[in-house]
Scaffold this active site. Sequence first.
Site, mmCIF file in Angstrom:
data_model
loop_
_atom_site.group_PDB
_atom_site.id
_atom_site.type_symbol
_atom_site.label_atom_id
_atom_site.label_comp_id
_atom_site.label_asym_id
_atom_site.label_seq_id
_atom_site.Cartn_x
_atom_site.Cartn_y
_atom_site.Cartn_z
ATOM 1 N N HIS A 18 0.842 -1.200 0.000
ATOM 2 C CA HIS A 18 0.000 0.000 0.000
ATOM 3 C C HIS A 18 0.881 1.255 0.000
ATOM 4 C CE1 HIS A 18 -3.171 -2.591 2.238
ATOM 5 N NE2 HIS A 18 -3.676 -2.360 1.036
ATOM 6 N N LYS A 42 -16.934 -5.634 13.724
ATOM 7 C CA LYS A 42 -16.816 -6.888 14.485
ATOM 8 C C LYS A 42 -15.651 -7.730 13.976
ATOM 9 C CE LYS A 42 -21.494 -7.777 15.861
ATOM 10 N NZ LYS A 42 -22.676 -8.239 15.141
ATOM 11 N N ARG A 91 -2.325 -5.956 -8.356
ATOM 12 C CA ARG A 91 -1.141 -6.763 -8.080
ATOM 13 C C ARG A 91 -0.965 -7.852 -9.118
ATOM 14 N NH1 ARG A 91 -3.324 -7.641 -2.198
ATOM 15 N NH2 ARG A 91 -5.178 -7.395 -3.487
ATOM 16 N N SER A 129 -3.363 -7.759 2.753
ATOM 17 C CA SER A 129 -3.719 -7.610 4.170
ATOM 18 C C SER A 129 -4.250 -8.917 4.730
ATOM 19 C CB SER A 129 -4.767 -6.508 4.333
ATOM 20 O OG SER A 129 -4.253 -5.280 3.894
#
Length: 160
Positions: A18, A42, A91, A129
């Site tokens: 990033h 959550k 990517r 991530s």
Amino acid sequence: MMKIVIYPGSFDPITNGHIDLIARGAGLFDKVIVAITQNSSKTAFIHLDDRLALICDALKKFSNVEVKTFNTLLVDFAKKEQARIIIRGLRAVSDFEYEFQLSGMNKKLDANIETLFMTPDEQYSNLSSSLIREIALLGGDISNFVPHNVYQHILKHLKK
Ligand code: ADP
């Protein structure tokens, strides 16, 4: 006129990939706004408030980069920030289908907004991530993949 671009994502966590894209954007445009989405609180790996603080800190060396959170439609947020350009990263071919759909939908929602795609340096093309989260949860070493402050935050919070 100032060329302002938005770089949206959940950045949960922000990775060196990033940051590679943000650095490229900062070199090309007057201002880059890194726009963090909440997603479902959550399931957040790093709490939104912590993510905002960590990302601000990791990006403080860029004088023309701002970090904000938003919970509205992306095109509405872009308009509010007077940005006409959204930056997204590609990517691999596998990113294309989803990004193509997303940019097409955003164009339908607001025809004035353009999406620009950039590729990171190839050393970052396998970084995501979700993989970082998985590796961290299994006790793997993620120190080479995320900024140092993010690494330390994750280490500290995983130990609890
Ligand atoms: P989202 O939750 O919207 O998928 P991410 O935070 O995962 O957001 O990613 C935000 C943007 O950054 C996306 O355009 C994604 O393709 C891009 N991106 C993610 N990882 C990398 C990387 N390693 N190199 C370059 N771009 C990346």
